[in-house]
Every structure is written in structure tokens, then in C-alpha cells.
Write an enzyme that holds these catalytic residues in place. Sequence first.
Site, PDB file in Angstrom:
ATOM      1  N   GLY A   6      45.906  42.270  59.046  1.00 16.49           N
ATOM      2  CA  GLY A   6      45.759  42.772  57.674  1.00 16.49           C
ATOM      3  C   GLY A   6      44.524  42.160  57.044  1.00 16.49           C
ATOM      4  N   GLY A  11      44.521  38.520  53.355  1.00 18.59           N
ATOM      5  CA  GLY A  11      44.069  38.189  54.712  1.00 18.59           C
ATOM      6  C   GLY A  11      42.674  37.586  54.677  1.00 18.59           C
ATOM      7  N   ALA A 121      43.749  36.834  44.627  1.00 18.50           N
ATOM      8  CA  ALA A 121      42.471  37.241  45.217  1.00 18.50           C
ATOM      9  C   ALA A 121      42.307  38.733  45.017  1.00 18.50           C
ATOM     10  CB  ALA A 121      42.449  36.908  46.705  1.00 18.50           C
ATOM     11  N   ARG A 123      39.339  42.271  45.494  1.00 14.10           N
ATOM     12  CA  ARG A 123      38.099  42.784  46.080  1.00 14.10           C
ATOM     13  C   ARG A 123      37.439  43.726  45.093  1.00 14.10           C
ATOM     14  NH1 ARG A 123      38.619  45.191  51.842  1.00 14.10           N
ATOM     15  NH2 ARG A 123      40.715  45.839  51.284  1.00 14.10           N
ATOM     16  N   LYS A 177      59.702  35.978  42.917  1.00 14.95           N
ATOM     17  CA  LYS A 177      58.444  36.730  42.828  1.00 14.95           C
ATOM     18  C   LYS A 177      58.728  38.226  42.667  1.00 14.95           C
ATOM     19  CE  LYS A 177      53.852  37.222  44.571  1.00 14.95           C
ATOM     20  NZ  LYS A 177      52.960  37.246  45.707  1.00 14.95           N
ATOM     21  N   ASN A 195      47.650  43.665  32.828  1.00 12.20           N
ATOM     22  CA  ASN A 195      48.918  42.983  32.541  1.00 12.20           C
ATOM     23  C   ASN A 195      49.055  42.635  31.055  1.00 12.20           C
ATOM     24  OD1 ASN A 195      49.030  43.101  35.290  1.00 12.20           O
ATOM     25  ND2 ASN A 195      49.075  40.898  35.650  1.00 12.20           N
ATOM     26  N   SER A 249      48.402  44.336  41.484  1.00 14.26           N
ATOM     27  CA  SER A 249      48.186  44.906  42.816  1.00 14.26           C
ATOM     28  C   SER A 249      48.669  46.359  42.865  1.00 14.26           C
ATOM     29  CB  SER A 249      48.913  44.062  43.866  1.00 14.26           C
ATOM     30  OG  SER A 249      50.259  43.870  43.492  1.00 14.26           O
TER      31      SER A 249
HETATM   32  O1  PAF Z   1      51.091  41.854  42.095  1.00 13.27           O
HETATM   33  C1  PAF Z   1      50.370  41.250  41.273  1.00 13.27           C
HETATM   34  O2  PAF Z   1      49.344  41.755  40.785  1.00 13.27           O
HETATM   35  C2  PAF Z   1      50.741  39.830  40.879  1.00 13.27           C
HETATM   36  O3  PAF Z   1      51.790  39.396  41.699  1.00 13.27           O
HETATM   37  C3  PAF Z   1      51.114  39.651  39.397  1.00 13.27           C
HETATM   38  C4  PAF Z   1      51.880  38.372  39.194  1.00 13.27           C
HETATM   39  C5  PAF Z   1      51.910  40.810  38.854  1.00 13.27           C
HETATM   40  C6  PAF Z   1      49.871  39.434  38.588  1.00 13.27           C
HETATM   41  O4  PAF Z   1      49.014  40.512  38.511  1.00 13.27           O
END
Ligand code: PAF
Length: 298
Positions: A6, A11, A121, A123, A177, A195, A249
Site C-alpha cells: 500500500g 505507507g 500524513a 499527499r 478510533k 473538520n 480521509s
Molecule cells: O480519517 C481522518 O481523516 C482522521 O482519522 C480524523 C481524525 C478524522 C482527522 O481528519
Amino acid sequence: MIAILGAGSLGRLWAATLPAGQVAFVPRPGQMPEPVRYQFHPTEGEAFCLSIPWLQSGDAPELLLVTTKAGDTLEALRSALPSIAEPIPIVLFQNGLGSQQQVTQVWPGRPVLAASTTEAANRPGAGGLVHAGTGQTWIGPLTDRARQSFKSVVGQLASSGLKVLPETDIMPRLWQKLVINAGINPFTALLNCRNGELPDQPFYRSHIDGVCQEAARIGAALSLETRTGPQLREQIEGVIKTTAGNVSSMLADARQGRPTEIRYINGWLADNGARLGIPTPVNQLLTERVESLLNRNH
Ligand code: PAF
């Protein structure tokens, strides 16, 4: 040598921070033979260029990190594992829950571990990787065979300089999480916002308590949670504040038209609710809406 399956943000973060020359990406069918080249921007100090090779047929890695998206993991492992020796520890970094259990069901005799990380992290472009925030990574065994090796895996990963900690019981960390992701990610994807904008959004304000109540009941039924819905909301809103500028993400996936991990986050809550007889209308609604977002984009 440490093999990484990945070559996405996570990765590439491990490839950039583990000792140089000791890392290789595992090729997926049809992947280019050229090394993976990118510019790494650490949290402190100057950016530098990296070139990470692909694993070659004679290489014998001593550890496999799996940093694929949750939905790609099983298929990626099915094609990679025939060339990875049975005793090699496999560390799963997927978000949410469900994909880890699929892996341990298919390979119960392998040393499989799970990681829960708060490293950030991203990109910004194809050739760059930004280490946006330092965090912690907990590693713990999922299968019996991983119990003997897991402290040495922690030691190997700590050579990256990232903070890596052993966790005998990793499930509660994966759960915690998942709760944070369940309360942030689908809303950012549906509302197309960062967010930090969530607390002002009416759709978020009218559904966040539902997500938290449902999660609290499911977590309690699975002995993974002792907190109440309002306590979960408080934690989620703490994370919203500290990650206010983030594109989550899931929003990043939705914007790129890529499949999201919704099935392994709110979808996992909805599936477990159905199994346990706990109603989950809000998590179901969010799962369906995020899934239809992808269908609409295609
Ligand atoms: O998935 C994500 O982006 C992160 O886990 C979080 C904590 C929601 C922050 O953007």
C-alpha cells in the site's frame, strides 16, 4: 527488510521514516517497475527526496506492513501473501473494524497484528508526502501466533523515530478510533467541508447525537465501551478542534471519486447493531448517503 503493501499516505510515511535502504513496497499486479519517488516534508526540517524500490522476487522481508484501504486489504493480501513466508508478522493499519477480522479469518495461523495510529500524513500532489502531525501508534496482536513476536515488531517500527507503543489488547484502541471516524468522516464527506466547519453545520448538529448514542450502545454490548453518548460526542468535538484544518480521509476519497471506508466505520456499526438487535437508523442513513455519493460521482 520491511515490506509495505500500500503506497498511499501512510505507507509512504513509514517508508520515509524507517531506516533508509531497509524498506520496499510490495508490487500489486500490473504495477510499474520503477521505484516510487516522492518528496517528503517532515513535521520539522527540510523536505527531501526519496526513492523506494519494489520488493524483488529473491527478497525475504522480515515484516509486512499493510497500509491499503480497508476495502482493498483482503484482495491485496491474497495476491501478496504467496510470496511472504508464513512466520513473517503482518501488521494491519486499516481504519475502522471488519477488515482486520476478515484477514484473521482467512489466515488464522499467521502472526497478524493490528495498529492504531494518530500520525497524520497527506499527499497534496502525486509527488509529495506531508507529515502533517506527529501522533502515536499502538501495535497489538490479533492472532495467537502474533503474541510471541509483537514486542519485537514494536522495536522494529520504533526505529522510524515515530512513537510506537505495545498494546496487549488492541481492540479497544481500534474501537476508539472508529468512534472518532464515525462522528467526523461521513459528515465531512457529505457536507464537503473541513473538520473544523462541522459544528456549525445543521446536518451535523441534528445527527451527531444519534451516531454517538448508537455507538455507545453497541460498544457497551461488545464490552468495548463504558462511555455515554454525550461523552463520545465530547471526545469527537475535541478531535474536531485539534484537526480543524484537516480534509478528512473520507472527504479526500470522496473528492477523488475513490471508494470510501464507510462500510468499515458507520457501516460496521449498522451491521453490528442489526446482529445485536440495537437500532442504528443514523449510522445506516450516513452509510447509505456516503455510498450513494460514490455512485452519483460515477
Ligand atoms: O480519517 C481522518 O481523516 C482522521 O482519522 C480524523 C481524525 C478524522 C482527522 O481528519
